[in-house]
Scaffold this active site. Structure first.
Site, short mmCIF file in Angstrom:
data_model
loop_
_atom_site.label_atom_id
_atom_site.label_comp_id
_atom_site.label_asym_id
_atom_site.label_seq_id
_atom_site.Cartn_x
_atom_site.Cartn_y
_atom_site.Cartn_z
N GLU A 261 0.89 -1.16 0.00
CA GLU A 261 0.00 0.00 0.00
C GLU A 261 0.93 1.20 0.00
O GLU A 261 1.60 1.45 1.00
CB GLU A 261 -0.83 0.03 1.28
CG GLU A 261 -1.70 -1.18 1.49
CD GLU A 261 -2.89 -1.20 0.59
OE1 GLU A 261 -3.44 -0.12 0.33
OE2 GLU A 261 -3.25 -2.28 0.11
N CYS A 300 -2.83 8.63 3.53
CA CYS A 300 -2.50 8.13 2.19
C CYS A 300 -3.66 8.35 1.22
O CYS A 300 -3.46 8.42 0.02
CB CYS A 300 -2.18 6.65 2.26
SG CYS A 300 -3.46 5.73 3.13
P1 NAP Z 1 8.43 4.83 4.55
O1 NAP Z 1 9.57 5.71 4.85
O2 NAP Z 1 8.41 4.10 3.26
O3 NAP Z 1 8.38 3.79 5.77
C1 NAP Z 1 7.38 2.82 5.85
C2 NAP Z 1 7.85 1.68 6.70
O4 NAP Z 1 8.91 1.00 6.04
C3 NAP Z 1 8.41 2.11 8.05
O5 NAP Z 1 8.02 1.17 9.02
C4 NAP Z 1 9.90 2.06 7.82
O6 NAP Z 1 10.63 1.88 9.01
C5 NAP Z 1 10.00 0.84 6.94
N1 NAP Z 1 11.22 0.73 6.18
C6 NAP Z 1 11.94 1.70 5.58
N2 NAP Z 1 12.98 1.17 4.92
C7 NAP Z 1 12.91 -0.18 5.11
C8 NAP Z 1 13.72 -1.29 4.69
N3 NAP Z 1 14.79 -1.11 3.92
N4 NAP Z 1 13.35 -2.52 5.09
C9 NAP Z 1 12.28 -2.72 5.86
N5 NAP Z 1 11.48 -1.71 6.28
C10 NAP Z 1 11.79 -0.45 5.91
O7 NAP Z 1 7.05 5.59 4.66
P2 NAP Z 1 6.54 6.57 5.84
O8 NAP Z 1 7.32 7.83 5.75
O9 NAP Z 1 6.48 5.85 7.13
O10 NAP Z 1 5.04 6.81 5.42
C11 NAP Z 1 4.64 7.82 4.55
C12 NAP Z 1 4.28 7.29 3.19
O11 NAP Z 1 3.42 6.16 3.31
C13 NAP Z 1 3.52 8.28 2.36
O12 NAP Z 1 4.10 8.33 1.10
C14 NAP Z 1 2.10 7.72 2.29
O13 NAP Z 1 1.41 8.05 1.13
C15 NAP Z 1 2.31 6.27 2.42
N6 NAP Z 1 1.14 5.64 3.04
C16 NAP Z 1 0.37 4.79 2.31
C17 NAP Z 1 -0.72 4.19 2.89
C18 NAP Z 1 -1.59 3.23 2.14
O14 NAP Z 1 -2.44 2.59 2.76
N7 NAP Z 1 -1.45 3.10 0.86
C19 NAP Z 1 -1.04 4.45 4.22
C20 NAP Z 1 -0.24 5.33 4.93
C21 NAP Z 1 0.86 5.92 4.32
P3 NAP Z 1 11.37 3.12 9.72
O15 NAP Z 1 10.32 4.11 10.07
O16 NAP Z 1 11.96 2.47 10.93
O17 NAP Z 1 12.35 3.61 8.74
#
Ligand code: NAP
Length: 525
Positions: A261, A300
């Site tokens: 997602e 999101c």
């Molecule tokens: P993110 O930086 O991609 O992080 C998401 C998750 O992935 C976090 O738990 C992060 O952990 C983890 N992560 C990062 N690098 C990783 C790796 N190499 N291996 C395993 N896990 C890893 O996103 P975010 O900043 O938290 O969220 C914002 C984004 O999410 C926005 O772009 C939004 O649109 C999107 N979003 C989408 C939805 C949906 O349902 N489609 C819902 C909410 C948000 P750490 O925090 O520990 O780095």
């Protein structure tokens, strides 16, 4: 550098709370800037956690029927419901007003209750689902086939985004639990302390089988190296991280199931019939302002592109700007505050950068990304940002269709006719949610059918449905949440679809007696 007195947030592994070593990543209060906790998984034995899920959690869950698992899930939801005030309080430290926290906390608890009920009503009180009736495969009637869904001996790793620490966890946990699959939660660092507290509440209630739920605060390290074909990886977050996880050998070589997602540039469309004075005009404006300000736009599904007939662009701009002017930004709980803070200063800096890119394609018509009056807190120490409305008259500019400002930010775009509208909508390259606000059934049908394939969910809003409408941005347990293309190409929720997604489908062939026998537990009450 300032010394930090905060301790490392504990992970819940193997039925025990254990802190990682090392300094970890510091998490600060979104409102005051004070340190809240540190997040580190250094030194934690994640291999043992995987082993615990496989050897303890899986067998314990597979011993229960769907209905027994549903009862455990319901008990977990009740435990959370009884202590949700604690979660509201922690959410406020992440910038969430009570309204924001309710979307996350009550929304998550409601989703868990919904799955408990869906499972009781829609699944057998057994451990196998027969998907269909036997299909005869021979003339004599002695040989047939049917599809069975059974529970894999794997685990579900859920990697969540920061914006919904409770809902994001529960909407993934609920279907996995019902399916009999143990879960390891990896919350996003900025709000891991909220998710960890929710897990603590559930653990203290003692209502889930041992090993059914674990949580790792911090990086997952080499955990993916231990996952394979029996496992499920459910990801929510940015498209960039989704791409990284999707290309991990756990998925590409060992065929772990992967669901993403990701971000999306959701649209909301005002119909040509909805001119100023019509109820739909006001509904459109109200919905847009709600989507911009709930959770300070860190959703999101929030509306990023507001498409309106060119003839009423100025009217919409004026109405939205006037409504945004009434938004009171400040500390959650402070008098009159209607919008809280972003999750942290880093996030605010990211949003400002994105706004600058969007502004290069048009102009800011309401709000100032660099300055905001803040009630009950300091505007620099806290991650506050004014809601920002942009206007991009040249819809051929790529920015509004490509740049996601994950905050209280939306762009107004004009359309001249239906063909241009569908073309512009499609430039989002796949979205989670789209909405159309119109009382013209012919226009609505044209839009819904023309835009459906680019969207996971489409909401129609008009004067008749408004009072009961769940709103553009709210995912609903019974309906699919996800979207094609840029939105990640995944699917969550959708009622029992999400449970089935954790089960494995097998075509079983044999004599009719055998087929009835193996599906014996599948009959509904
Ligand atoms: P993110 O930086 O991609 O992080 C998401 C998750 O992935 C976090 O738990 C992060 O952990 C983890 N992560 C990062 N690098 C990783 C790796 N190499 N291996 C395993 N896990 C890893 O996103 P975010 O900043 O938290 O969220 C914002 C984004 O999410 C926005 O772009 C939004 O649109 C999107 N979003 C989408 C939805 C949906 O349902 N489609 C819902 C909410 C948000 P750490 O925090 O520990 O780095």
């Amino acid at each position: 550098m300032e010394r930090v007195a905060t301790s490392v947030l504990e992970s819940y592994l193997g039925g025990r709370w254990v802190a990682g070593t090392g300094p970890g990543a510091e998490v600060r209060d979104a409102v005051t800037g004070e340190p809240v906790t540190r997040v580190s998984s250094a030194g934690l034995d994640l291999g043992a956690a995987v082993d615990h899920a496989r050897r303890v959690g899986g067998p314990a869950l597979r011993e229960l029927t769907f209905h027994q698992r549903a009862a455990a899930l319901k008990a977990a939801a009740q435990a959370l419901d009884a202590r949700k005030a604690e979660l509201y309080e922690l959410s406020a430290r992440a910038g969430a007003t009570r309204r924001d926290a309710q979307v996350d906390v009550d929304g998550g608890i409601g989703t868990a209750f919904a799955y408990a009920s869906l499972a009781r009503r829609g699944l057998p009180d057994g451990t196998v689902v027969a998907e269909d009736e036997p299909v005869p495969l021979g003339r004599g009637g002695t040989f047939a086939g049917r599809h069975l869904l059974t529970t894999p001996r794997g685990l579900a790793l859920q990697v969540n985004a920061f914006n919904f620490p409770v809902w994001g966890m529960l909407e993934k946990l609920a279907p996995a639990l019902v399916a009999g699959v143990p879960t390891i939660v990896k919350p996003a660092t900025p709000t891991a302390y909220v998710a960890a507290h929710a897990v603590r509440v559930v653990a203290e209630a003692g209502v889930l089988p041992p090993g059914a739920l674990q949580l790792v605060a911090g990086g997952v390290g080499g955990l993916l190296d231990l996952l394979g074909g029996r496992d499920h990886i459910g990801f929510t977050g940015s498209a960039a991280t989704a791409a990284r996880l999707r290309s991990d050998p756990a998925v590409t070589v060992r065929s772990a199931r992967f669901n993403a997602e990701a971000d999306s540039l959701n649209c909301s469309v005002l119909g040509p019939d909805a001119v100023p004075g019509e109820p739909e005009f006001d509904l459109f404006v109200e919905q847009l302002v709600t989507e911009m300000t709930v959770k300070a736009g860190q959703k999101c599904t929030a509306i990023r592109r507001a498409l309106v007939p060119a003839a009423v662009l100025d009217d919409v701009q004026a109405a939205v700007a006037a409504a945004l002017d009434r938004v009171v930004v400040g500390a959650p709980g402070a008098d009159g505050v209607t919008m809280g803070a972003l999750v942290g200063l880093e996030q605010r800096a990211d949003v400002r950068t994105a706004v600058a890119r969007l502004a290069a394609a048009g102009r800011i018509v309401a709000g100032n990304p660099d300055k905001v009056d803040v009630t009950g807190a300091d505007d620099e120490r806290g991650a506050f940002l004014s809601p920002v409305l942009l206007r991009v008259d040249d819809v051929d500019r790529p920015e509004p269709h490509e740049v996601e400002a994950f905050g209280p930010v939306s762009s107004l775009l004009p359309y001249r006719d239906r063909a241009e509208l569908l073309d512009v909508v499609a430039r989002g390259d796949g979205s989670l949610a789209g909405s159309v606000v119109s009382a013209d059934p012919e226009f609505v049908r044209h839009f819904v059918l023309g835009a459906a394939a680019d969207h996971g969910r489409v909401l129609v809003l008009d004067r008749d449905s408004a009072a009961e409408s769940t709103g553009h941005g709210n995912a609903v347990a019974h309906l699919v949440h996800g979207g094609p293309g840029r939105a990640g190409g995944g699917e969550e929720l959708g009622g029992l679809r999400a449970v089935h997604a954790h089960l494995r489908r097998t075509a079983v062939q044999g004599g009719p007696g055998v087929l009835a026998d193996v599906a014996g537990q599948a009959t509904l009450d």
